[in-house]
Write a protein that holds these residues in place. Structure first.
Motif, mmCIF file in Angstrom:
data_model
loop_
_atom_site.group_PDB
_atom_site.id
_atom_site.type_symbol
_atom_site.label_atom_id
_atom_site.label_comp_id
_atom_site.label_asym_id
_atom_site.label_seq_id
_atom_site.Cartn_x
_atom_site.Cartn_y
_atom_site.Cartn_z
ATOM 1 N N PRO A 32 -5.956 -4.143 -8.559
ATOM 2 C CA PRO A 32 -6.796 -3.398 -9.795
ATOM 3 C C PRO A 32 -6.711 -3.034 -11.255
ATOM 4 O O PRO A 32 -7.080 -3.372 -11.400
ATOM 5 N N THR A 33 -5.418 -2.903 -12.039
ATOM 6 C CA THR A 33 -4.947 -2.530 -12.600
ATOM 7 C C THR A 33 -3.813 -3.537 -13.260
ATOM 8 O O THR A 33 -2.874 -4.143 -12.703
ATOM 9 N N ASN B 46 -1.876 1.174 -5.811
ATOM 10 C CA ASN B 46 -3.284 1.830 -5.392
ATOM 11 C C ASN B 46 -4.553 0.132 -5.021
ATOM 12 O O ASN B 46 -5.075 0.443 -6.229
ATOM 13 N N GLY B 47 -4.893 0.800 -3.821
ATOM 14 C CA GLY B 47 -6.180 -1.117 -3.983
ATOM 15 C C GLY B 47 -5.520 -1.801 -4.244
ATOM 16 O O GLY B 47 -6.695 -2.945 -4.124
ATOM 17 N N GLU C 111 0.102 -1.114 0.305
ATOM 18 C CA GLU C 111 0.256 -0.230 -0.210
ATOM 19 C C GLU C 111 0.626 1.180 -0.058
ATOM 20 O O GLU C 111 0.626 2.405 -0.151
ATOM 21 N N GLN D 266 -5.246 -6.060 -2.936
ATOM 22 C CA GLN D 266 -5.941 -6.985 -2.745
ATOM 23 C C GLN D 266 -4.295 -8.200 -2.177
ATOM 24 O O GLN D 266 -4.377 -8.694 -2.677
#
Length: 323
Positions: free
Chosen positions: A93-94, A75-76, A69, A78
């Protein structure tokens, strides 16, 4: 092999009244899960990057999260345990668009201070590809249901077709609800399991419908309820044997196949139970609720046989004329 007395007829129609209520509760409960908490889309559909990492010792999840993080490009992120305390799954996420960028090695470099580790797997799916996969997966399910309904309508009668499709929707919805309940990502493995389940469930239903049709022809004075009870009783041993064979095979995959195959094995495990249950207690009961008319069916069969006999006579007269 027979588990039940061959000549005994069980009152499935009476029991299916309670079965419909159980199905309704499970079906509505699954629909509620669709809304809240909803699907957890996997990388196949949502797009992004998955990195599977294995540590020599138990992975320090909190430290891993804090480390990743702190990196702006992550960023984001998990982080979750994957099957054992030593293995983790990192979801970004990307998706990287740079072919020269090794995201697995970059993550390993960032996590080097958290312990000895190795990168087991890296999956990358762009958002556009994920959207296309989601659309095609949904279309595959829809086309499977429509084609089955057309086939059953042609083979039997529209009430049988509608009952079969509603039973299939019942199986798919409840199995998908189990995917949400057990927090499994919705990905291509889940879609493959649902399509397999549709084929398995309709096979069970068609065999029972075939037996119902045979019994209708043999028991001209029976009511529809009596016909259904006799047909279900006659196919019960076969249904139980098939269900147990599929159940134990899929249970082996679920228990020993590891986390990576649970997207396929869990919905199939639930579906093998629900599919057999719906063939016995849901599909046949729906045929009765839809007011299938035995008298009209017998008239239709008699008319069809009469026309076939007339065609045969005309063909014989024509052949004798030619001779």
């Amino acid at each position: 092999m027979d588990f039940f007395k061959h000549n005994k007829v069980y009152d499935f129609v009476k029991m299916s009244s309670y079965g419909i209520l159980v199905s309704l509760v499970l079906f509505v409960g699954s629909l509620v899960l669709f809304v809240k908490p909803g699907f957890n889309l996997g990388v196949d559909f949502a797009g992004g990057t998955i990195v599977q990492v294995q540590y020599e010792k138990a992975a320090p999840l909190s430290e891993i999260r804090k480390t990743l993080e702190a990196v702006e490009s992550y960023n984001g992120v998990q982080v979750s345990e994957f099957g054992s305390p030593e293995e983790i799954l990192i979801k970004l996420p990307t998706a990287t668009s740079n072919v020269n960028q090794d995201i697995g090695q970059e993550v390993a470099k960032e996590l080097a201070k958290t312990g000895n580790l190795s990168v087991r797997r890296v999956d990358i799916v762009g958002p556009k590809v994920g959207s296309e996969l989601k659309e095609k997966g949904s279309l595959a399910l829809l086309l499977a249901l429509v084609s089955i309904m057309l086939y059953v309508s042609y083979r039997y009668e529209w009430r049988f077709a509608l009952a079969a499709i509603l039973a299939l929707v019942h199986d798919v919805v409840i199995s998908t609800g189990a995917v949400i309940l057990f927090k499994i990502d919705l990905n291509l493995e889940v879609i493959a399991a649902l399509l397999t389940l549709i084929g398995y469930s309709i096979n069970d239903t068609i065999i029972i419908f075939d037996r119902i049709r045979e019994t209708i022809g043999e028991r001209l004075n029976y009511t529809l309820e009596e016909v259904v009870n006799e047909a279900l009783s006659a196919t019960l041993s076969r249904t139980i044997l098939t269900s147990l064979t599929v159940f134990f095979s899929v249970f082996t995959l679920y228990a020993f196949g590891g986390e990576i195959i649970k997207g396929f094995s869990l919905p199939m495990l639930v579906g093998s139970i629900v599919g057999s249950y719906s063939s016995i207690f849901v599909a046949s009961k729906l045929v009765i609720l839809f007011k299938f008319d035995l008298k009209k069916y017998h008239q239709k069969v008699a008319e069809s046989e009469r026309r076939a006999l007339e065609r045969k006579k005309m063909r014989q007269m024509y052949e004798r004329g030619r001779v």
